[in-house]
Design an enzyme around this catalytic site. Structure first.
Site, PDB file in Angstrom:
ATOM      1  N   CYS A 172       0.885  -1.189   0.000  1.00  0.00           N
ATOM      2  CA  CYS A 172       0.000   0.000   0.000  1.00  0.00           C
ATOM      3  C   CYS A 172       0.910   1.223   0.000  1.00  0.00           C
ATOM      4  O   CYS A 172       1.005   1.953   0.984  1.00  0.00           O
ATOM      5  CB  CYS A 172      -0.908   0.004   1.221  1.00  0.00           C
ATOM      6  SG  CYS A 172      -1.934  -1.464   1.426  1.00  0.00           S
ATOM      7  N   GLY A 176       4.612   6.973  -1.690  1.00  0.00           N
ATOM      8  CA  GLY A 176       5.944   6.442  -1.959  1.00  0.00           C
ATOM      9  C   GLY A 176       7.026   6.829  -0.982  1.00  0.00           C
ATOM     10  O   GLY A 176       8.190   6.469  -1.175  1.00  0.00           O
ATOM     11  N   LYS A 178       7.674   5.844   2.177  1.00  0.00           N
ATOM     12  CA  LYS A 178       8.309   4.717   2.863  1.00  0.00           C
ATOM     13  C   LYS A 178       9.053   3.827   1.872  1.00  0.00           C
ATOM     14  O   LYS A 178      10.142   3.324   2.160  1.00  0.00           O
ATOM     15  CB  LYS A 178       7.257   3.917   3.646  1.00  0.00           C
ATOM     16  CG  LYS A 178       6.612   4.706   4.788  1.00  0.00           C
ATOM     17  CD  LYS A 178       5.605   3.862   5.530  1.00  0.00           C
ATOM     18  CE  LYS A 178       4.956   4.650   6.665  1.00  0.00           C
ATOM     19  NZ  LYS A 178       4.044   5.726   6.167  1.00  0.00           N
ATOM     20  N   ASP A 193      -0.104   0.062  -5.464  1.00  0.00           N
ATOM     21  CA  ASP A 193      -1.274   0.756  -4.950  1.00  0.00           C
ATOM     22  C   ASP A 193      -2.464   0.388  -5.821  1.00  0.00           C
ATOM     23  O   ASP A 193      -2.308   0.129  -7.031  1.00  0.00           O
ATOM     24  CB  ASP A 193      -1.078   2.273  -4.958  1.00  0.00           C
ATOM     25  CG  ASP A 193      -2.098   2.969  -4.060  1.00  0.00           C
ATOM     26  OD1 ASP A 193      -1.807   3.135  -2.858  1.00  0.00           O
ATOM     27  OD2 ASP A 193      -3.183   3.321  -4.554  1.00  0.00           O
ATOM     28  N   ASP A 221      -4.911  -4.394  -6.397  1.00  0.00           N
ATOM     29  CA  ASP A 221      -5.550  -4.482  -5.090  1.00  0.00           C
ATOM     30  C   ASP A 221      -4.659  -5.335  -4.189  1.00  0.00           C
ATOM     31  O   ASP A 221      -4.364  -6.495  -4.514  1.00  0.00           O
ATOM     32  CB  ASP A 221      -6.931  -5.119  -5.249  1.00  0.00           C
ATOM     33  CG  ASP A 221      -7.752  -5.099  -3.967  1.00  0.00           C
ATOM     34  OD1 ASP A 221      -7.156  -5.024  -2.880  1.00  0.00           O
ATOM     35  OD2 ASP A 221      -8.987  -5.185  -4.064  1.00  0.00           O
ATOM     36  N   CYS A 291      -1.620   4.952  10.635  1.00  0.00           N
ATOM     37  CA  CYS A 291      -1.452   6.299  11.185  1.00  0.00           C
ATOM     38  C   CYS A 291      -2.728   6.695  11.934  1.00  0.00           C
ATOM     39  O   CYS A 291      -3.330   7.731  11.665  1.00  0.00           O
ATOM     40  CB  CYS A 291      -1.114   7.304  10.088  1.00  0.00           C
ATOM     41  SG  CYS A 291      -2.300   7.360   8.721  1.00  0.00           S
TER      42      CYS A 291
END
Length: 351
Positions: A172, A176, A178, A193, A221, A291
């Site tokens: 996921c 970009g 990380k 993604d 997916d 997060c």
């Protein structure tokens, strides 16, 4: 707004003021509405409502001189509503600073459910401190390579602990941050993604940072990744979540996310982990991160993994300012002035 600012001739100081005004008023919308509604006795058009919010934010939270805040706001209003805006904002100014808020959600300017949910999950003291911290403007942190990324996100990427020669999946990955940081150590990062446009953001950042040889992007997916099983040394599932740890950075998110969304997102997070585990090679590491600060999306996922994937072994949690929670660790926004995060590191033993 950032796109609109590029079309103006405003200097840096005025751009900063516009940013603070727009983001701050959006963030403190509920509090601003309460400040003006004390002196407003009929419903007004959305444009007038927004003008009143902008004026109230300047008066109550920016300490803009009253004459300037009122005059500039009235000057931006068209038609007969100017008189109403002038009268209401003058009354807000005359009332002065208030400590007589009707309740905590209004004072903090969040929907009731967010305050209630985080109070239940974090405890009142931690919840109020987190919500207050997320009402402060986000700081800008720039990596040595020039990529702007919050420190907490950088810490999560570093906790994947990629090593030279390893192949890593970031399922996921958009936008970009990380993936590109992990690529500084890994042999190859495969970053995907579900949305073509967001995968394009990953590709753009890869190109800008000159990492085309170490990051490969794809559109798919993550519940059905087009990747070979047992082909990866490390897999990062930076899952879609309610985002309740990054509300300072996304001022409108608190008004868009609904309480019912948490259950749907938790189900998605489980599906993503189910699909990620088969990608791991023997001895591989799975890192789950979100997060947000809800128990359902953090320790709740940890508890579920213990039942659904007992083969995975929890790894030691990171040190302070992270707080151990279940098999993982939580980072509160007030702990280091960063975004709020939860991270869980798991190892698949040799089979």
């Amino acid at each position: 707004m950032p796109a609109l600012l590029t079309t103006t001739n405003l200097d840096e100081r005025d751009r900063a003021f516009v940013t603070e005004l727009v983001y701050g008023t959006t963030r403190m919308r509920r509090a601003c509405d309460w400040l003006v509604d004390r002196f407003l006795f009929r419903e007004v058009e959305p444009e007038v409502r927004n003008a009143l919010r902008l004026g109230a934010y300047q008066l109550a939270f920016l300490q803009t001189p009253p004459h300037a805040a009122v005059a500039e706001t009235v000057g931006a209003v068209q038609g007969p509503a100017r008189g109403l805006v002038n009268a209401v904002l003058r009354k807000v100014s005359a009332a002065g600073p208030t400590t007589d808020w009707p309740d905590e959600p209004t004072r903090l300017s969040y929907p009731d459910w967010i305050v209630e949910r985080l109070t239940e999950d974090l405890g009142r003291g931690n919840a109020i401190a987190a919500l207050e911290q997320m009402n402060e403007a986000a700081t800008v942190t720039e990596r040595p390579d020039g990529y702007v990324q919050d420190e907490a996100s950088q810490w999560v990427a570093n906790l994947v602990e990629t090593q030279p020669g390893e192949t890593v999946a970031d399922v996921c990955a958009a936008p970009g941050g990380k993936a590109t940081l992990m690529a500084t150590n890994a042999h190859l990062v495969v970053a995907g993604d579900i949305h073509r446009g967001r995968a394009g953001l990953v590709q753009d950042n890869v190109g800008r940072l000159g990492l085309q040889d170490t990051v490969a992007t794809y559109v798919a997916d993550a519940r059905r990744p087009p990747l070979r099983p047992r082909a990866f040394d490390r897999v990062l599932v930076d899952a879609p979540c309610s985002g309740l740890g990054v509300l300072r950075r996304r001022p409108d998110a608190r008004w868009r996310i609904a309480e019912d969304d948490v259950a749907d997102l938790t189900a998605l997070q489980r599906d993503l982990i189910d699909a990620a585990v088969p990608l791991l090679d023997d001895g591989g590491t799975l890192v789950y991160s979100v997060c947000t600060l809800t128990e359902a999306e953090s320790t709740g996922i940890d508890d579920w993994i213990a039942e659904a994937h007992p083969e995975l072994e929890a790894q030691p949690p990171p040190p302070e300012p992270w707080q151990p929670r279940g098999g993982g660790a939580r980072l509160l926004p007030q702990a280091a002035g960063t975004d709020g995060m939860y991270v869980l590191r798991l190892r698949l033993p040799d089979r």
